[in-house]
Design a protein around this motif. Sequence first.
Motif, mmCIF file in Angstrom:
data_model
loop_
_atom_site.group_PDB
_atom_site.id
_atom_site.type_symbol
_atom_site.label_atom_id
_atom_site.label_comp_id
_atom_site.label_asym_id
_atom_site.label_seq_id
_atom_site.Cartn_x
_atom_site.Cartn_y
_atom_site.Cartn_z
ATOM 1 N N MET A 189 9.824 19.832 163.027
ATOM 2 C CA MET A 189 8.721 19.058 163.594
ATOM 3 C C MET A 189 8.364 19.641 164.965
ATOM 4 S SD MET A 189 9.993 15.213 162.591
ATOM 5 C CE MET A 189 8.661 14.405 163.486
ATOM 6 N N PRO A 190 7.064 19.834 165.256
ATOM 7 C CA PRO A 190 6.667 20.425 166.550
ATOM 8 C C PRO A 190 7.257 19.702 167.752
ATOM 9 C CG PRO A 190 4.795 20.342 165.072
ATOM 10 C CD PRO A 190 5.903 19.591 164.384
ATOM 11 N N GLU A 191 7.290 18.356 167.701
ATOM 12 C CA GLU A 191 7.807 17.622 168.849
ATOM 13 C C GLU A 191 9.304 17.888 169.066
ATOM 14 O OE1 GLU A 191 7.003 14.435 165.601
ATOM 15 O OE2 GLU A 191 6.195 16.376 166.251
ATOM 16 N N THR A 192 10.034 18.108 167.937
ATOM 17 C CA THR A 192 11.457 18.423 168.051
ATOM 18 C C THR A 192 11.657 19.796 168.666
ATOM 19 O OG1 THR A 192 11.979 17.074 166.109
ATOM 20 C CG2 THR A 192 13.616 18.704 166.773
ATOM 21 N N ASN A 214 12.291 30.688 164.357
ATOM 22 C CA ASN A 214 11.305 29.783 163.765
ATOM 23 C C ASN A 214 10.033 29.628 164.596
ATOM 24 O OD1 ASN A 214 12.798 28.347 161.320
ATOM 25 N ND2 ASN A 214 14.284 28.515 162.988
ATOM 26 N N ARG A 215 9.854 30.480 165.605
ATOM 27 C CA ARG A 215 8.666 30.358 166.443
ATOM 28 C C ARG A 215 7.416 30.737 165.649
ATOM 29 N NH1 ARG A 215 10.543 34.643 170.584
ATOM 30 N NH2 ARG A 215 9.235 33.457 172.043
ATOM 31 N N LEU A 223 -4.045 25.292 166.381
ATOM 32 C CA LEU A 223 -3.895 25.160 167.825
ATOM 33 C C LEU A 223 -2.538 24.561 168.214
ATOM 34 C CD1 LEU A 223 -7.458 23.936 168.885
ATOM 35 C CD2 LEU A 223 -6.504 26.237 169.027
ATOM 36 N N THR A 224 -2.009 23.663 167.379
ATOM 37 C CA THR A 224 -0.699 23.076 167.653
ATOM 38 C C THR A 224 0.386 24.142 167.609
ATOM 39 O OG1 THR A 224 -1.365 20.944 166.715
ATOM 40 C CG2 THR A 224 0.993 21.365 166.897
ATOM 41 N N LYS A 225 0.287 25.036 166.627
ATOM 42 C CA LYS A 225 1.269 26.117 166.519
ATOM 43 C C LYS A 225 1.120 27.111 167.663
ATOM 44 C CE LYS A 225 2.031 25.867 161.537
ATOM 45 N NZ LYS A 225 1.976 26.591 160.234
ATOM 46 N N GLN A 226 -0.126 27.369 168.071
ATOM 47 C CA GLN A 226 -0.346 28.242 169.231
ATOM 48 C C GLN A 226 0.350 27.677 170.467
ATOM 49 O OE1 GLN A 226 -4.325 29.509 170.325
ATOM 50 N NE2 GLN A 226 -4.985 29.419 168.189
ATOM 51 N N SER A 227 0.156 26.388 170.694
ATOM 52 C CA SER A 227 0.750 25.734 171.863
ATOM 53 C C SER A 227 2.276 25.776 171.791
ATOM 54 C CB SER A 227 0.262 24.289 171.944
ATOM 55 O OG SER A 227 0.860 23.615 173.020
ATOM 56 N N LEU A 228 2.820 25.532 170.603
ATOM 57 C CA LEU A 228 4.271 25.568 170.418
ATOM 58 C C LEU A 228 4.811 26.970 170.665
ATOM 59 C CD1 LEU A 228 6.916 24.268 169.589
ATOM 60 C CD2 LEU A 228 6.281 24.631 167.187
ATOM 61 N N ALA A 229 4.089 27.974 170.178
ATOM 62 C CA ALA A 229 4.519 29.363 170.383
ATOM 63 C C ALA A 229 4.586 29.695 171.866
ATOM 64 C CB ALA A 229 3.575 30.315 169.662
ATOM 65 N N ARG A 230 3.590 29.247 172.630
ATOM 66 C CA ARG A 230 3.588 29.506 174.072
ATOM 67 C C ARG A 230 4.733 28.780 174.766
ATOM 68 N NH1 ARG A 230 -2.169 29.499 173.308
ATOM 69 N NH2 ARG A 230 -2.251 27.257 173.650
#
Length: 420
Positions: A189-192, A214-215, A223-230
């Motif tokens: 989960m992105p928040e995790t 897992n990045r 956009l959510t994945k982009q933000s998580l990657a950063r």
Amino acid sequence: MFVGFGKPVLASPADEPPGITFFKGSWKEVLAEAKRQNKPIFLDVSTSWCPPCKRMAKEAFPNARVGAKFNIHFINYQLDAEKGEGIAIAKQYAVASYPTALYITPNGNLIHRSVGYGGVNAMIDQADLILAIPQLKVTLAKGDKEYANGKRNPDFLKRYLNARQTLNRPTSDVLDAYLDALSESERTMPETMLFIADALQSSNTKAFDYLIKNRPSVLDSDLTKQSLARAITGATSRVLDSEFKQACATNDEALLETVIANSERNTVSENPFIGRQDAQKQEAATDYRLKFYKATRNFVKYRAIAGPVAQNQLMSQSVSELQKLDSVSAIRRENNLALLPDSLKRLMPTAFIDNKLPMASLPSWKVARLLHEIASTYLELGTSPTDWDPALTWVERAIVLYHTPEYVSTHASLLNKRLD
């Protein structure tokens, strides 16, 4: 629980403390005085060359408000991380940046760590935070006991992690336990993943491995994945940078090699579709080692690496050859951009698409920068013409490739060394 947290007796303006009063004596005597007064210790760890340290000493330490707060509630002490007892104590508490404020119990346990100087008000706010911590420490003591007894419920571990972070205590073992306690669906989960990235403290952990494996891609259309990657990139870079600074501060070559290995793994993870050649890996490792030996002022080991790099690699290509490579790099960049689909181009900054090849990407600029870096280190740490003569040759090449006042100044200083 510490005493002295109550309302202080009001003093007249004439009696108001002029600033922080620092205890004079050995570290052993500081601890004894803290036990005698039952107060925590405020330990300022600095160096003679640190600009923020000098600013804090000039602005905050003489300030009456700071003095009133710290003299009442703390035993105040100062150490130079590069002199006397300061060397061992800075290593004991893993101080890697300056200034570092350590808040320590009378028995020597770290309560809280703060890096940098944010001004007088920030110092007072920080003191208030520390003085409120005993209530939190009761909660944390209960968590310590439950964790030691094997409690591994994810909700408990998350609360326990937050409490340890608030006190700036190590979290790596708890973070790995938290990761183990989660189901596979919860882990992804992105928040995790954002929580794990925020709590990350070490590159030698399951949490670091999980993030780099897992990045998502920063070029993902989501956009959510982009933000998580950063966020993951920021966390892994932060941890590696912190560990490298710690290796330099403690002169720990084993930790240096760990940072080099984990930095390479992180780079491969960030760019999974770009193969890393052995030469690139070696260049990255060499860069780390040169920075380390310069920071630790180990010129013997620095010279053993830097000399061959400068003479056999950087000086091996002529000026005309490097200029041709600059042209090839510019053409290759234009061709690569032309091949990119519009969907990817839209995700890139406009400046990157429109501008010409940045100076820092030119082969000649990179060679000039490295030659100057090595020459200036030989100037700083070298002790004889055996060191300064080759450095002169290297900086002269750097000036031909990229003429700057800084390079010219280094050249002049090396000439002066030779004349002395």
